[in-house]
Design an enzyme around this catalytic site. Structure first.
Site, PDB file in Angstrom:
ATOM      1  N   GLY A   1       2.582   2.317  10.768  1.00  0.00           N
ATOM      2  CA  GLY A   1       3.471   3.201  10.771  1.00  0.00           C
ATOM      3  C   GLY A   1       4.347   3.685  12.052  1.00  0.00           C
TER       4      GLY A   1
ATOM      5  N   GLU B   1      -5.377  -5.141  10.539  1.00  0.00           N
ATOM      6  CA  GLU B   1      -3.971  -4.007  10.739  1.00  0.00           C
ATOM      7  C   GLU B   1      -4.437  -3.494  12.056  1.00  0.00           C
ATOM      8  OE1 GLU B   1      -2.180  -2.852   6.811  1.00  0.00           O
ATOM      9  OE2 GLU B   1      -3.883  -1.533   7.028  1.00  0.00           O
TER      10      GLU B   1
ATOM     11  N   SER C   1       3.391  -2.101  10.464  1.00  0.00           N
ATOM     12  CA  SER C   1       4.988  -2.071  10.602  1.00  0.00           C
ATOM     13  C   SER C   1       5.571  -3.490  10.572  1.00  0.00           C
ATOM     14  CB  SER C   1       5.437  -1.886  12.320  1.00  0.00           C
ATOM     15  OG  SER C   1       5.050  -0.396  12.343  1.00  0.00           O
TER      16      SER C   1
ATOM     17  N   ASN D   1       0.748  -1.118  -0.042  1.00  0.00           N
ATOM     18  CA  ASN D   1       0.019   0.140   0.136  1.00  0.00           C
ATOM     19  C   ASN D   1       0.905   1.071  -0.031  1.00  0.00           C
ATOM     20  OD1 ASN D   1      -2.035   1.874   0.526  1.00  0.00           O
ATOM     21  ND2 ASN D   1      -2.377   1.222   2.416  1.00  0.00           N
TER      22      ASN D   1
ATOM     23  N   GLY E   1       2.855  -1.074   4.256  1.00  0.00           N
ATOM     24  CA  GLY E   1       3.012   0.161   3.994  1.00  0.00           C
ATOM     25  C   GLY E   1       4.409   0.668   3.652  1.00  0.00           C
TER      26      GLY E   1
ATOM     27  N   GLU F   1      -6.697   4.612   7.844  1.00  0.00           N
ATOM     28  CA  GLU F   1      -6.588   6.046   7.455  1.00  0.00           C
ATOM     29  C   GLU F   1      -7.725   6.768   6.823  1.00  0.00           C
ATOM     30  OE1 GLU F   1      -2.822   5.443   5.439  1.00  0.00           O
ATOM     31  OE2 GLU F   1      -2.135   4.939   7.426  1.00  0.00           O
TER      32      GLU F   1
ATOM     33  N   HIS G   1      -9.471   1.134   4.959  1.00  0.00           N
ATOM     34  CA  HIS G   1      -8.209   1.173   5.569  1.00  0.00           C
ATOM     35  C   HIS G   1      -8.417   2.203   6.756  1.00  0.00           C
ATOM     36  CE1 HIS G   1      -4.002   2.332   6.658  1.00  0.00           C
ATOM     37  NE2 HIS G   1      -3.728   1.554   5.943  1.00  0.00           N
TER      38      HIS G   1
ATOM     39  N   LYS H   1       0.179   4.166  -0.203  1.00  0.00           N
ATOM     40  CA  LYS H   1      -0.555   5.440   0.340  1.00  0.00           C
ATOM     41  C   LYS H   1      -0.303   6.485  -0.631  1.00  0.00           C
ATOM     42  CE  LYS H   1      -0.250   3.106   4.733  1.00  0.00           C
ATOM     43  NZ  LYS H   1      -0.028   3.468   6.186  1.00  0.00           N
TER      44      LYS H   1
HETATM   45  P1  13P Z   1       3.236   0.297   7.740  1.00  0.00           P
HETATM   46  O1  13P Z   1       3.630  -1.041   7.069  1.00  0.00           O
HETATM   47  O2  13P Z   1       3.906   1.496   7.300  1.00  0.00           O
HETATM   48  O3  13P Z   1       2.906   0.269   9.255  1.00  0.00           O
HETATM   49  O4  13P Z   1       1.626   0.539   7.042  1.00  0.00           O
HETATM   50  C1  13P Z   1       0.818  -0.499   7.340  1.00  0.00           C
HETATM   51  C2  13P Z   1      -0.465   0.084   6.539  1.00  0.00           C
HETATM   52  O5  13P Z   1      -1.291   0.738   6.916  1.00  0.00           O
HETATM   53  C3  13P Z   1      -0.593  -0.867   5.393  1.00  0.00           C
HETATM   54  O6  13P Z   1      -1.830  -0.763   4.704  1.00  0.00           O
END
Ligand code: 13P
Length: 274
Positions: free
Chosen positions: A196, A190, A236, A28, A257, A119, A117, A30
């Site tokens: 993150g 997640e 992560s 992803n 991510g 976010e 997601h 983003k």
């Molecule tokens: P990270 O791998 O940066 O923690 O993000 C995970 C994520 O939100 C994937 O959709």
């Protein structure tokens, strides 16, 4: 759902051909990378890993602006490499300024779409009910849905994560037939506190939640459904911890991510796929 109608759905459902679930690593991106950077990243990964096993998939979920160039690169990719989007609108067309429909994604050879997601839930107010409409639209157009669920830290600290995740799945997904679930749904767990942050769920925490999700699928649908659906871990996940996480019996890969933005960090994760 009433027991009788559920039973009818299950009886109509063809049994899965085998119980070998797809193993999936999805990146992803983003809101990151330029168009050329993105195309180069996909090229580099395919060059370094030109063959996947038949049950393995690697999905690049790029920003909308990268879909065209990414789909060009993926045209000559070996099988198993797929293009994904990070969002879509539930309506087929109309006065929805700034939105993208599923048909528009299909024109760019998009196979999979991330839905729900955290976010988008947090910054764009997407509710379980709203996400359900997107799920229906994607199922009707034959797409794979990478459906995200996961709890915030406060819920984890009060040990209510199972109830929280169950509700997300029940309100956005469990109206689907068993057949639609098996053909279209990939679940990505997640935990928000792990996204993150550099704090990964322990293998025990990931396995426990994945096993719980599988038990919900069995209880709501059928054992075949619970065995067939891939459940990915996200938060992560990186080159160092991927192999350990993916070795958990109910973890079928990852939604990645930050570590998906560079070939050096994404390739070892792909290679850790069982
Ligand atoms: P990270 O791998 O940066 O923690 O993000 C995970 C994520 O939100 C994937 O959709």
């Amino acid at each position: 759902m009433k027991k009788n109608s559920l039973l009818k759905k299950i009886l109509k459902t063809p049994l899965p051909k085998n119980n070998m679930r797809n193993k999936i690593v999805a990146g992803n991106w983003k809101m990151n990378l330029g168009i050329q950077q993105g195309a180069d990243l996909i090229k580099n990964i395919i060059e370094a890993k030109p063959q996947l096993n038949p049950h393995q998939k690697v999905i690049f979920c790029t920003p909308f602006t990268h879909l065209n160039s990414s789909s060009e690169v993926l045209k000559s990719a070996p099988s198993g490499y797929l293009l994904g989007a990070q969002n879509c609108h539930d309506q087929p067309s109309g006065a929805y300024t700034g939105e993208i429909s599923v048909d528009m994604l299909t024109e760019l050879q998009v196979s999979a779409v991330i839905i729900g997601h955290s976010e988008r839930r947090q910054y764009f107010g997407e509710s379980n009910e709203f996400l359900k409409n997107k799920v229906d639209s994607l199922v009707s157009k034959g797409k794979m849905i990478l459906f995200c669920c996961g709890e915030p830290l406060s819920i984890r600290e009060s040990d209510k994560q199972n109830e929280y995740v169950a509700r997300q799945l029940q309100e956005s997904l469990f109206h689907l037939s068993a057949e639609a679930m098996m053909n279209h749904i990939v679940i990505a767990y997640e935990p928000i506190w792990a996204i993150g942050t550099g704090v990964t769920a322990s293998t025990q925490q990931a396995q426990d939640m994945h096993a719980f999700i599988r038990s919900l699928l069995k209880e709501t649908y059928h054992e075949d459904v619970s065995k067939e659906i891939s459940i990915l871990y996200g938060g992560s996940c990186n080159a160092t911890n991927a192999a350990e996480l993916f070795a958990c019996p109910d973890v079928d890969g990852g939604l990645i991510g930050g570590a998906a933005l560079k070939a050096e960090s994404f390739l070892p994760i792909i290679s850790a796929m069982p």
